[in-house]
Design a protein around this motif. Structure first.
Motif, PDB file in Angstrom:
ATOM      1  N   LEU A 176       6.899  -8.162  -1.558  1.00 37.49           N
ATOM      2  CA  LEU A 176       5.619  -8.884  -1.556  1.00 37.49           C
ATOM      3  C   LEU A 176       5.110  -9.121  -0.133  1.00 37.49           C
ATOM      4  CD1 LEU A 176       6.253 -11.476  -4.411  1.00 37.49           C
ATOM      5  CD2 LEU A 176       4.798  -9.435  -4.475  1.00 37.49           C
ATOM      6  N   ILE A 177       6.014  -9.495   0.757  1.00 35.10           N
ATOM      7  CA  ILE A 177       5.615  -9.714   2.154  1.00 35.10           C
ATOM      8  C   ILE A 177       5.179  -8.397   2.791  1.00 35.10           C
ATOM      9  CG2 ILE A 177       6.478 -10.355   4.437  1.00 35.10           C
ATOM     10  CD1 ILE A 177       8.230 -12.463   2.948  1.00 35.10           C
ATOM     11  N   ALA A 178       5.947  -7.327   2.537  1.00 33.58           N
ATOM     12  CA  ALA A 178       5.597  -6.026   3.110  1.00 33.58           C
ATOM     13  C   ALA A 178       4.253  -5.541   2.573  1.00 33.58           C
ATOM     14  CB  ALA A 178       6.687  -5.007   2.801  1.00 33.58           C
ATOM     15  N   ALA A 179       4.014  -5.742   1.284  1.00 34.28           N
ATOM     16  CA  ALA A 179       2.723  -5.331   0.712  1.00 34.28           C
ATOM     17  C   ALA A 179       1.581  -6.135   1.330  1.00 34.28           C
ATOM     18  CB  ALA A 179       2.744  -5.511  -0.801  1.00 34.28           C
ATOM     19  N   GLY A 180       1.822  -7.394   1.614  1.00 29.24           N
ATOM     20  CA  GLY A 180       0.799  -8.218   2.230  1.00 29.24           C
ATOM     21  C   GLY A 180       0.518  -7.861   3.675  1.00 29.24           C
ATOM     22  N   LEU A 181       1.504  -7.318   4.360  1.00 28.47           N
ATOM     23  CA  LEU A 181       1.342  -6.998   5.782  1.00 28.47           C
ATOM     24  C   LEU A 181       0.955  -5.549   6.048  1.00 28.47           C
ATOM     25  CD1 LEU A 181       4.378  -8.961   7.270  1.00 28.47           C
ATOM     26  CD2 LEU A 181       1.969  -9.605   7.303  1.00 28.47           C
ATOM     27  N   THR A 182       0.778  -4.746   4.999  1.00 29.88           N
ATOM     28  CA  THR A 182       0.494  -3.323   5.218  1.00 29.88           C
ATOM     29  C   THR A 182      -0.808  -3.079   5.953  1.00 29.88           C
ATOM     30  OG1 THR A 182      -0.483  -3.178   3.014  1.00 29.88           O
ATOM     31  CG2 THR A 182       1.813  -2.468   3.269  1.00 29.88           C
ATOM     32  N   ARG A 183      -1.807  -3.915   5.744  1.00 30.91           N
ATOM     33  CA  ARG A 183      -3.085  -3.675   6.416  1.00 30.91           C
ATOM     34  C   ARG A 183      -2.964  -3.841   7.934  1.00 30.91           C
ATOM     35  NH1 ARG A 183      -6.696  -9.007   5.103  1.00 30.91           N
ATOM     36  NH2 ARG A 183      -5.170 -10.464   5.891  1.00 30.91           N
ATOM     37  N   GLY A 214       0.712   1.677   1.842  1.00 25.14           N
ATOM     38  CA  GLY A 214       1.279   1.245   0.565  1.00 25.14           C
ATOM     39  C   GLY A 214       2.037   2.345  -0.145  1.00 25.14           C
ATOM     40  N   ASP A 215       2.680   3.239   0.605  1.00 27.30           N
ATOM     41  CA  ASP A 215       3.399   4.376   0.035  1.00 27.30           C
ATOM     42  C   ASP A 215       4.496   3.896  -0.912  1.00 27.30           C
ATOM     43  OD1 ASP A 215       4.289   6.993  -0.405  1.00 27.30           O
ATOM     44  OD2 ASP A 215       5.654   6.912   1.307  1.00 27.30           O
ATOM     45  N   PRO A 216       4.372   4.166  -2.221  1.00 24.25           N
ATOM     46  CA  PRO A 216       5.360   3.650  -3.180  1.00 24.25           C
ATOM     47  C   PRO A 216       6.754   4.246  -2.972  1.00 24.25           C
ATOM     48  CG  PRO A 216       3.694   4.980  -4.314  1.00 24.25           C
ATOM     49  CD  PRO A 216       3.274   4.854  -2.889  1.00 24.25           C
ATOM     50  N   THR A 252       8.230   4.919  -0.167  1.00 27.79           N
ATOM     51  CA  THR A 252       8.876   4.159   0.906  1.00 27.79           C
ATOM     52  C   THR A 252       9.339   2.799   0.399  1.00 27.79           C
ATOM     53  OG1 THR A 252       7.491   5.271   2.528  1.00 27.79           O
ATOM     54  CG2 THR A 252       8.570   3.249   3.226  1.00 27.79           C
ATOM     55  N   PHE A 253       8.469   2.116  -0.328  1.00 33.13           N
ATOM     56  CA  PHE A 253       8.819   0.796  -0.857  1.00 33.13           C
ATOM     57  C   PHE A 253      10.016   0.886  -1.804  1.00 33.13           C
ATOM     58  CE2 PHE A 253       4.823  -0.352   0.894  1.00 33.13           C
ATOM     59  CZ  PHE A 253       4.787  -1.724   0.980  1.00 33.13           C
ATOM     60  N   ILE A 254       9.984   1.851  -2.714  1.00 36.71           N
ATOM     61  CA  ILE A 254      11.070   2.004  -3.694  1.00 36.71           C
ATOM     62  C   ILE A 254      12.358   2.412  -2.987  1.00 36.71           C
ATOM     63  CG2 ILE A 254      11.867   3.401  -5.633  1.00 36.71           C
ATOM     64  CD1 ILE A 254       8.921   3.407  -6.598  1.00 36.71           C
ATOM     65  N   GLY A 255      12.254   3.345  -2.043  1.00 43.55           N
ATOM     66  CA  GLY A 255      13.458   3.802  -1.333  1.00 43.55           C
ATOM     67  C   GLY A 255      14.143   2.695  -0.563  1.00 43.55           C
TER      68      GLY A 255
END
Length: 135
Positions: free
Chosen positions: A77-84, A96-98, A100-103
């Motif tokens: 959640l924090i990483a998704a919020g800071l992607t911009r 927001g590469d899924p 990368t997030f999943i890995g």
């Protein structure tokens, strides 16, 4: 010779950007291993009172998996919020590469479970007499 020079920024930056993942993995492993080492006596007493080693390991897993899951969820959640904010620093991947997030989530989750399992397995094999005597 030119190929090696042209490829350096990509390989150099990928090594640089993988450093936080390695640091996170080492931190998770260290904290969970330390927490389980602190419980070695308690788990040894459980074995002395009749718990099977499999019961001890499943107890540790039941306590560790939700904790690791909550940490991964908070991190995502924090990483998704800071992607911009990171958009200008990323090379050849979308913020927001899924994959990368999943890995990263799977890697850190596996490390967390292994970090708790190894000391729990060690504690489950502790001789009950030694666990009681050292308490």
């Amino acid at each position: 010779m030119t190929r090696g020079i042209a490829r350096w920024p990509v390989t150099g930056s990928s090594r640089f950007y993988s450093a936080p993942s390695v640091l996170a993995a080492v931190g998770i492993f260290g904290v969970l291993s330390y927490a389980m080492e602190q419980r070695t006596r308690e788990l040894g007493i459980r074995v002395a009172l009749g718990a099977r080693p499999a019961d001890v390991i499943s107890l540790v897993a039941a306590e560790t998996v939700p904790m690791v899951g909550a940490g991964i969820l908070a991190g995502l959640l924090i990483a998704a919020g800071l992607t911009r904010f990171a958009r200008s620093m990323l090379y050849e991947i979308q913020p927001g590469d899924p994959r990368t997030f999943i890995g990263v989530a799977l890697l850190l989750g596996a490390i967390g479970i292994v970090a708790a399992f190894l000391p729990a397995r060690k504690a489950a094999r502790v001789d009950p007499v030694v666990a009681l005597r050292n308490g």
